[in-house]
Design an enzyme around this catalytic site. Structure first.
Site, mmCIF file in Angstrom:
data_model
loop_
_atom_site.group_PDB
_atom_site.id
_atom_site.type_symbol
_atom_site.label_atom_id
_atom_site.label_comp_id
_atom_site.label_asym_id
_atom_site.label_seq_id
_atom_site.Cartn_x
_atom_site.Cartn_y
_atom_site.Cartn_z
ATOM 1 C CG HIS A 138 -9.957 -2.220 7.607
ATOM 2 N ND1 HIS A 138 -9.417 -2.326 8.868
ATOM 3 C CD2 HIS A 138 -9.053 -2.784 6.763
ATOM 4 C CE1 HIS A 138 -8.232 -2.911 8.793
ATOM 5 N NE2 HIS A 138 -7.985 -3.194 7.522
ATOM 6 C CE LYS A 141 -3.337 0.149 4.806
ATOM 7 N NZ LYS A 141 -4.568 -0.035 5.556
ATOM 8 C CB SER A 158 -9.015 -1.451 2.046
ATOM 9 O OG SER A 158 -9.951 -2.351 2.607
ATOM 10 C CD GLU A 190 -12.704 1.083 4.475
ATOM 11 O OE1 GLU A 190 -12.049 0.979 3.433
ATOM 12 O OE2 GLU A 190 -12.964 0.123 5.210
ATOM 13 C CG HIS A 199 -6.540 2.203 1.251
ATOM 14 N ND1 HIS A 199 -5.440 1.436 0.962
ATOM 15 C CD2 HIS A 199 -7.206 1.553 2.237
ATOM 16 C CE1 HIS A 199 -5.460 0.347 1.725
ATOM 17 N NE2 HIS A 199 -6.520 0.395 2.505
ATOM 18 C CG ASP A 233 -10.192 4.085 7.749
ATOM 19 O OD1 ASP A 233 -9.165 4.691 7.415
ATOM 20 O OD2 ASP A 233 -10.185 2.919 8.184
ATOM 21 C CG ASN A 250 -1.743 -1.242 1.332
ATOM 22 O OD1 ASN A 250 -2.443 -1.594 0.388
ATOM 23 N ND2 ASN A 250 -1.669 -1.921 2.453
HETATM 24 C C1 PLP Z 1 -4.971 -0.794 6.705
HETATM 25 C C2 PLP Z 1 -6.258 -0.249 7.165
HETATM 26 C C3 PLP Z 1 -6.465 0.040 8.512
HETATM 27 C C4 PLP Z 1 -5.480 -0.356 9.576
HETATM 28 O O1 PLP Z 1 -4.391 0.480 9.563
HETATM 29 P P1 PLP Z 1 -2.988 -0.036 10.147
HETATM 30 O O2 PLP Z 1 -2.248 1.206 10.429
HETATM 31 O O3 PLP Z 1 -2.379 -0.880 9.084
HETATM 32 O O4 PLP Z 1 -3.303 -0.824 11.379
HETATM 33 C C5 PLP Z 1 -7.637 0.660 8.863
HETATM 34 N N1 PLP Z 1 -8.573 0.967 7.952
HETATM 35 C C6 PLP Z 1 -8.419 0.670 6.647
HETATM 36 C C7 PLP Z 1 -9.477 1.036 5.673
HETATM 37 C C8 PLP Z 1 -7.258 0.057 6.216
HETATM 38 O O5 PLP Z 1 -7.109 -0.272 4.930
#
Ligand code: PLP
Length: 373
Positions: free
Chosen positions: A130, A239, A180, A176, A208, A205, A44
């Site tokens: 997620h 990421k 993801s 989100e 990404h 969130d 990512n």
């Molecule tokens: C990867 C991810 C997370 C978790 O983040 P980390 O820092 O890797 O623990 C949370 N939400 C989404 C949408 C993700 O893709």
């Protein structure tokens, strides 16, 4: 109690067994695994910052200036400047009053959501959210309703239903910006309209979205010019920022509340101070002219593989687990690391290849991948 031997055998038979594949050296856009050289289309690290010399240098500098271990929760020993500086930069960049950092996105989600809502409240969660958001919502004890992916009509009906019975209860919409495993976007402007109309809060969130979208790379909310209307904007530094850790941006009053109530913040060692220092540098780089160039290169790379996608997450739905695994293995034989994603990460029957692109992929790797696909 079920025996793990038996349960694992059931997973194997269903094509759902997972194991760790050892890498032979550091990860990167080119990596070595089990004796093979592979082009990495699994990470990512959308801008290539996990390998960027300026971020590596910032990590070294942070190490010398602030040290490697925080040695305690920030509430116990005190708060290091490296963490406060990162949070001030994030708050400013995201157009909000405050930010709070966490040791991972998963820890952020399961700490924040239960601090915001509880037994008498409501969470409305997108079906494809997620795992960390699902777990945070469950842990909160709030009444959880899942709406079909990006379904505004259903979301509106749920909001109106809750408000007719409970005029004042807290409602948290959780979704989100860039999904993801599908790489599509949420209808953010419409969701904001709905949440304002029904007096709900929005938890977005941007895991990404950071680094990828927006004129300064701050995400989908920045691209739509609505950063100040999102109540809670979460993101990860693992990421596009090429590091690890996570953050929430919100109003200062909510930050105060989370410092008092988010258990994954209170009862957990602060992230390494050197990491926070490097993260501030990554944020600056993402916002700089160089960051804009990397975003442009990323968009050019996306266009080579999928002319219609806005994001670097390109799913190829296959369906059956075994077929997805076989396709991924065939690509690996051809020199490409493209993971097969299976249940429970994605719904049953939608096993897929997940291609993720980076600004760091050279043209030759993209051309070879397009030919192999
Ligand atoms: C990867 C991810 C997370 C978790 O983040 P980390 O820092 O890797 O623990 C949370 N939400 C989404 C949408 C993700 O893709």
């Amino acid at each position: 109690m079920h025996e793990p031997e038996h349960e694992l055998e059931v997973l194997r038979e269903a094509g759902l067994f997972r194991n760790l594949r050892p890498l032979d050296g550091p990860t990167g856009v080119r990596l070595h695994r089990e004796g093979r050289s592979l082009w990495n289309f699994a990470s990512n690290d959308y801008l290539g910052l996990a390998e960027h010399p300026a971020i590596r240098a910032a990590f070294h500098e942070g190490l010398e200036r602030w040290g490697h271990g925080a040695a305690a929760s920030r509430l116990i020993t005190g708060s290091l400047p490296s963490h406060s500086i990162l949070e001030e930069s994030l708050a400013l960049a995201k157009g909000q009053g405050a930010a709070l950092s966490f040791s991972s996105g998963f820890a952020a989600a399961v700490g924040i959501i239960p601090a915001l809502v509880g037994k008498n409240d409501h969470v409305l969660l997108d079906k494809l959210a997620h795992a960390s958001l699902i777990d945070g919502a469950r842990l909160s004890g709030a009444t959880l309703r899942v709406f079909p992916h990006n379904d505004l009509e259903k979301l509106a009906r749920l909001l109106s239903g809750i408000r007719s019975k409970d005029p004042h209860g807290r409602i948290l919409i959780v979704t989100e910006s860039v999904f993801s495993m599908d790489g599509d976007l949420c209808p953010l402007a419409e969701i904001l309209e709905l949440k304002d109309h029904w007096g709900a809060h929005l938890f977005l969130d941007e895991a990404h979205g950071l680094g990828v979208l927006g004129p300064r790379g701050m995400g989908w909310a920045e691209e739509l010019g609505v950063q100040d209307r999102v109540d809670f904007q979460m993101g990860t530094l693992g990421k596009s920022a090429g590091l690890a850790g996570a953050y929430l941006v919100c109003r200062p009053i909510w930050r105060d509340w989370l410092i008092n109530r988010a258990r994954s913040f209170i009862y957990s060692t602060a992230p390494p101070p050197a990491l926070a220092h490097a993260a501030t540098a990554a944020l600056e780089l993402i916002r700089s002219a160089e960051g804009a160039q990397l975003r442009q290169r990323l968009q050019d790379n996306i266009r080579r593989i999928s002319p219609t996608s806005r994001t670097p997450i390109l799913p190829r739905i296959i369906g059956e687990n075994a077929a997805a695994l076989a396709t991924s293995a065939a690509l690996e034989d051809a020199g490409f690391l493209v993971p097969a994603i299976r249940y429970p990460t994605v719904p049953r029957g939608t096993a897929r290849l997940r291609i993720s692109l980076s600004a760091a992929h050279p043209a030759e790797a993209l051309e070879a991948l397009a030919a192999a696909l």
